[in-house]
Design a protein around this motif. Structure first.
Motif, PDB file in Angstrom:
ATOM      1  N   SER A 195       0.831  -1.206   0.000  1.00 56.82           N
ATOM      2  CA  SER A 195       0.000   0.000   0.000  1.00 56.82           C
ATOM      3  C   SER A 195       0.864   1.254   0.000  1.00 56.82           C
ATOM      4  O   SER A 195       0.619   2.207  -0.756  1.00 56.82           O
ATOM      5  N   ALA A 196       1.889   1.248   0.866  1.00 54.64           N
ATOM      6  CA  ALA A 196       2.782   2.413   0.948  1.00 54.64           C
ATOM      7  C   ALA A 196       3.514   2.630  -0.374  1.00 54.64           C
ATOM      8  O   ALA A 196       3.635   3.769  -0.852  1.00 54.64           O
ATOM      9  N   LEU A 197       3.979   1.551  -0.985  1.00 56.33           N
ATOM     10  CA  LEU A 197       4.689   1.664  -2.259  1.00 56.33           C
ATOM     11  C   LEU A 197       3.749   2.081  -3.382  1.00 56.33           C
ATOM     12  O   LEU A 197       4.144   2.826  -4.286  1.00 56.33           O
ATOM     13  N   ALA A 198       2.507   1.606  -3.324  1.00 56.27           N
ATOM     14  CA  ALA A 198       1.531   1.976  -4.358  1.00 56.27           C
ATOM     15  C   ALA A 198       1.274   3.478  -4.342  1.00 56.27           C
ATOM     16  O   ALA A 198       1.096   4.096  -5.400  1.00 56.27           O
ATOM     17  N   VAL A 199       1.264   4.082  -3.152  1.00 58.26           N
ATOM     18  CA  VAL A 199       1.114   5.535  -3.054  1.00 58.26           C
ATOM     19  C   VAL A 199       2.347   6.228  -3.607  1.00 58.26           C
ATOM     20  O   VAL A 199       2.253   7.161  -4.421  1.00 58.26           O
ATOM     21  N   GLU A 200       3.514   5.773  -3.188  1.00 60.58           N
ATOM     22  CA  GLU A 200       4.771   6.410  -3.608  1.00 60.58           C
ATOM     23  C   GLU A 200       4.965   6.315  -5.120  1.00 60.58           C
ATOM     24  O   GLU A 200       5.485   7.238  -5.749  1.00 60.58           O
ATOM     25  N   GLU A 201       4.523   5.204  -5.698  1.00 63.79           N
ATOM     26  CA  GLU A 201       4.692   4.974  -7.140  1.00 63.79           C
ATOM     27  C   GLU A 201       3.519   5.500  -7.958  1.00 63.79           C
ATOM     28  O   GLU A 201       3.527   5.396  -9.196  1.00 63.79           O
TER      29      GLU A 201
END
Length: 304
Positions: A195-201
């Motif tokens: 989830s955190a990476l999906a936001v960052e990406e």
């Protein structure tokens, strides 16, 4: 001796025999397996490096005198099923997945959790928060601006990554558990790190992430604290519960508890606690997770 006295004496003898036999039967029925299987819900720590768990596994072996195997799960549900079906004896659940597991098997017992060290978003102590994060610099700068955007949730059995957002944040924005009515799309990413990476990406516009899980992503160098802007923060949630099969024999359960609760006293455990950004394990009881049950009941009542 009168008939009355003889009758009472006989009943007392029969009662004592029943009590003895019941105790003996209970002792015979408790589980004392030759080896133990330990599992934990999928997190950054489990997928990152299993070696960090070596001090805990070694301590369990030392205290119980048994071999200990690590089961790598594929989802929260796989840990629940492993414990309910009896082939996982010790499990680390999320608060919500523990409540769900105990509904299926009331014999499961929580005995500990860990205290977290202060991090980028995580505060020190045996609790954490859910944060709604967006990418810094995006057009989303308020809860209202998120209406019609794409939201990432971690896992259906996640407390801070699904249950709490639906039951608390959903009420805040007036849609109840139906976040799909506020966001144009709601997707399950498979975990807090995803989830955190999906936001960052930029694959989702916003996501609910547990504070300590967000810290893990940052500490692994996959993102920076300044990459995220927090638009909403939940109240404190009790940390992930350590759970064992309540059908295990009492001496074995005591040995397992001792392994966890005294681990921080062993200098060899420092890499483990550093690896999970914790300081020690502390004792917990089932009622500590009643706040989660309230959310679960509200979710059921809403028919979600």
């Amino acid at each position: 001796m009168t008939i009355f006295k003889r009758t009472i004496a006989s009943l007392m003898t029969v009662g004592a025999l029943i009590a003895y036999n019941a105790g003996a039967q209970a002792a015979e029925e408790c589980k004392n397996p030759d080896s133990l299987v330990f599992s934990i819900i999928p997190t950054e720590e489990t997928t990152q490096e299993l070696d960090i768990y070596k001090p805990l596994i070694d301590k369990l072996k030392e205290k119980t005198g048994k071999s200990v195997e690590f089961f790598m799960p594929t989802s929260y549900a796989s840990v629940i099923e492993g414990m309910v079906n009896g082939w996982v004896q010790i499990g680390v659940h999320g608060p919500n997945s523990y409540v769900l597991a105990k509904e299926k098997d009331p014999a499961l017992e929580v005995f500990a959790t860990y205290t977290k060290a202060k991090g980028h978003f995580q505060e020190e102590g045996p609790g954490y928060r859910a944060v709604l994060v967006v990418k810094t610099g995006s057009k989303f700068d308020s809860i209202e601006s998120l209406k019609g955007s794409v939201l990432g949730l971690a896992d259906p059995a996640s407390t801070s990554g699904n249950l709490l957002p639906r039951m608390v944040f959903g009420e805040k924005v007036g849609v109840g558990p139906d976040l799909e009515k506020y966001f144009s799309k709601v997707v399950y990413t498979g975990g807090h790190d995803q989830s955190a990476l999906a936001v960052e990406e930029g694959r989702v516009d916003a996501a609910f992430v547990a504070t300590h899980r967000l810290d893990n992503v940052i500490d692994r160098g996959l993102a920076k604290p300044e990459d995220y802007k927090v638009l909403w923060t939940s109240d404190l949630i009790p940390q992930d519960p350590m759970v064992y099969d309540g059908k295990l024999c009492e001496p074995l359960k005591a040995q397992i508890r001792d392994a966890f609760l005294t681990l921080n006293e062993d200098p060899a455990s420092k890499p483990f606690f550093d690896g999970i950004h914790s300081t020690k394990f502390v004792a917990m009881k089932d009622s500590d997770y009643d706040i989660i049950r309230k959310f679960v009941e509200a979710e059921k009542a809403a028919g979600k």
